[in-house]
Design an enzyme around this catalytic site. Structure first.
Site, PDB file in Angstrom:
ATOM      1  N   GLN A  64      -4.107  -1.151   9.615  1.00  0.00           N
ATOM      2  CA  GLN A  64      -4.336  -2.530   9.094  1.00  0.00           C
ATOM      3  C   GLN A  64      -4.879  -3.484  10.100  1.00  0.00           C
ATOM      4  O   GLN A  64      -4.353  -3.552  11.182  1.00  0.00           O
ATOM      5  CB  GLN A  64      -2.949  -2.945   8.806  1.00  0.00           C
ATOM      6  CG  GLN A  64      -2.951  -4.351   8.038  1.00  0.00           C
ATOM      7  CD  GLN A  64      -3.416  -4.418   6.630  1.00  0.00           C
ATOM      8  OE1 GLN A  64      -3.226  -3.340   5.769  1.00  0.00           O
ATOM      9  NE2 GLN A  64      -3.964  -5.189   6.455  1.00  0.00           N
TER      10      GLN A  64
ATOM     11  N   LYS B 173       0.915  -1.019   0.078  1.00  0.00           N
ATOM     12  CA  LYS B 173       0.058  -0.049   0.080  1.00  0.00           C
ATOM     13  C   LYS B 173       0.954   1.068   0.016  1.00  0.00           C
ATOM     14  O   LYS B 173       0.737   2.328  -0.610  1.00  0.00           O
ATOM     15  CB  LYS B 173      -0.908  -0.023   1.030  1.00  0.00           C
ATOM     16  CG  LYS B 173      -2.113  -0.999   1.119  1.00  0.00           C
ATOM     17  CD  LYS B 173      -2.871  -1.157   2.356  1.00  0.00           C
ATOM     18  CE  LYS B 173      -3.775  -2.354   2.155  1.00  0.00           C
ATOM     19  NZ  LYS B 173      -4.599  -2.601   3.529  1.00  0.00           N
TER      20      LYS B 173
ATOM     21  N   ASP C  69     -10.861   3.602   4.324  1.00  0.00           N
ATOM     22  CA  ASP C  69     -11.292   2.199   4.365  1.00  0.00           C
ATOM     23  C   ASP C  69     -12.870   2.387   4.298  1.00  0.00           C
ATOM     24  O   ASP C  69     -13.441   1.215   3.994  1.00  0.00           O
ATOM     25  CB  ASP C  69     -10.701   1.569   5.319  1.00  0.00           C
ATOM     26  CG  ASP C  69      -9.791   0.727   5.216  1.00  0.00           C
ATOM     27  OD1 ASP C  69      -9.370   0.173   3.962  1.00  0.00           O
ATOM     28  OD2 ASP C  69      -8.780   0.280   6.116  1.00  0.00           O
TER      29      ASP C  69
END
Ligand code: NDP
Length: 302
Positions: A99, A55, A122
């Site tokens: 994460q 990422k 997200d």
């Protein structure tokens, strides 16, 4: 014999990332904003480390500013919340990603709720979940967004199609179903308590499998010509001991019946990261009162 079209998510993601990169360079050259992504990793889980590295690297390749924070597995929740608050206030950071999964001493909901909704790239914050459910203008979770783009590429208008989503997690199944409903599909959500799974799947023009069970969906569950999106990423043992990744659908038997399907790897996975960059770009534009680049999703298919 394989006859389904194999939907190339890797190529689609490359095109999307290239267009995002062009838009970021334009914003920087005009001195408007440099989109910034902050990624937080707690602990040393090997798979999470790979995801976080990818990422951050892809954000840099798209000319974004990338900030990485690595905290030890035993970090107290308060330290993590303090870091998030600092990033919430930091004008160089437009997107914050924590994460998952998090270690047991940390309350995942509390952490997600601590992220400023406009920096929640997200799309897991209740404000963004609510926006998706009510047709508002929020951030859509990256994996379902990537799946939707692959579906629209293949099928165009999805209105009236019968869609079955296998799995009801907050990060994939539920937002996927909400997105398909927004596209005017007739949506069924199936899960571990569904009684007639095979029959439900066989009615689907669109089947999205997100269960986390290797090759669970066989070809005989597929309606001939259906479009199948395989979200699953499962590592299985192989004779050479190296293991390999397979999806939630049985690729060989499903490609013999379906009209199109995504491979694993090389299908949904690359699109997830590309959509993360897209969400960061859009978040940066919104936070600076700039219009989000138009038509950017479609560039993946030109
Ligand atoms: P979860 O474990 O959170 O959810 C799995 C869902 O599948 C649950 O709703 C569960 O039902 C359902 N399920 C489990 N077993 C069965 C069964 N036998 N029959 C019917 N339904 C079943 O997983 P996630 O949604 O987080 O992830 C799903 C898969 O997608 C995983 O392989 C994951 O690695 C992958 N993934 C891939 C991403 C990508 O970028 N490609 C991103 C995110 C995830 P119930 O709710 O009743 O328990």
């Amino acid at each position: 014999m394989s006859k389904a079209e194999i939907i190339d998510g890797k190529r689609a993601a490359e095109r999307l990332r290239a267009e995002i990169g062009r838009q970021v360079v334009r914003l920087r050259e005009q001195h408007l904003v440099t989109p910034g992504l902050a990624v937080i990793l707690v602990g040393e889980d090997p798979a999470s480390q790979v995801y976080v590295r990818n990422k951050a690297r892809q954000a840099r390749e798209a000319a974004m500013a990338s900030f990485e924070y690595r905290l030890p597995h035993g970090v107290p929740q308060e330290n993590l919340l303090e870091l998030i608050e600092r990033l919430n206030q930091d004008p160089a950071v437009h997107g914050i990603l924590v994460q998952l999964p998090l270690p047991p001493q940390v309350d995942t909901d509390r952490v997600i709720n601590a992220i400023r909704p406009d920096k929640d790239i997200d799309g897991f914050h209740p404000v963004n979940v609510g926006a998706l459910a009510t047709g508002g203008d929020g951030t859509v979770p990256c994996t379902p967004l990537g799946c939707l783009m692959l579906l629209k590429h293949r099928l165009g208008d999805l209105a009236g199609l019968r869609a079955v989503v296998l799995g009801r997690s907050n990060i994939v199944g539920k937002p996927m179903a909400a997105l398909l409903l927004r596209e005017s599909c007739t949506v069924t959500i199936a899960h571990s308590r569904t009684r007639e799974l095979a029959e439900d799947c066989r009615r689907a023009d669109i089947l999205v499998a997100a269960v986390g069970r290797p090759r669970m969906v066989p070809g005989e569950w597929i309606k001939p010509g259906a479009t199948v999106i395989d979200v699953g990423i499962n590592r299985i043992e192989t004779a050479d001991g190296k293991g390999r990744l397979v999806g939630d659908v049985d690729f060989d038997s499903v490609t013999a019946v379906a009209g199109a399907t995504t491979p694993v790897p090389g299908g949904v996975g690359p699109m997830t990261i590309a959509c993360l960059l897209l969400n960061t770009l859009v978040a940066a534009c919104r936070q600076h009162g700039l219009p989000a680049p138009e038509g950017i999703m479609e560039t993946a298919w030109e």
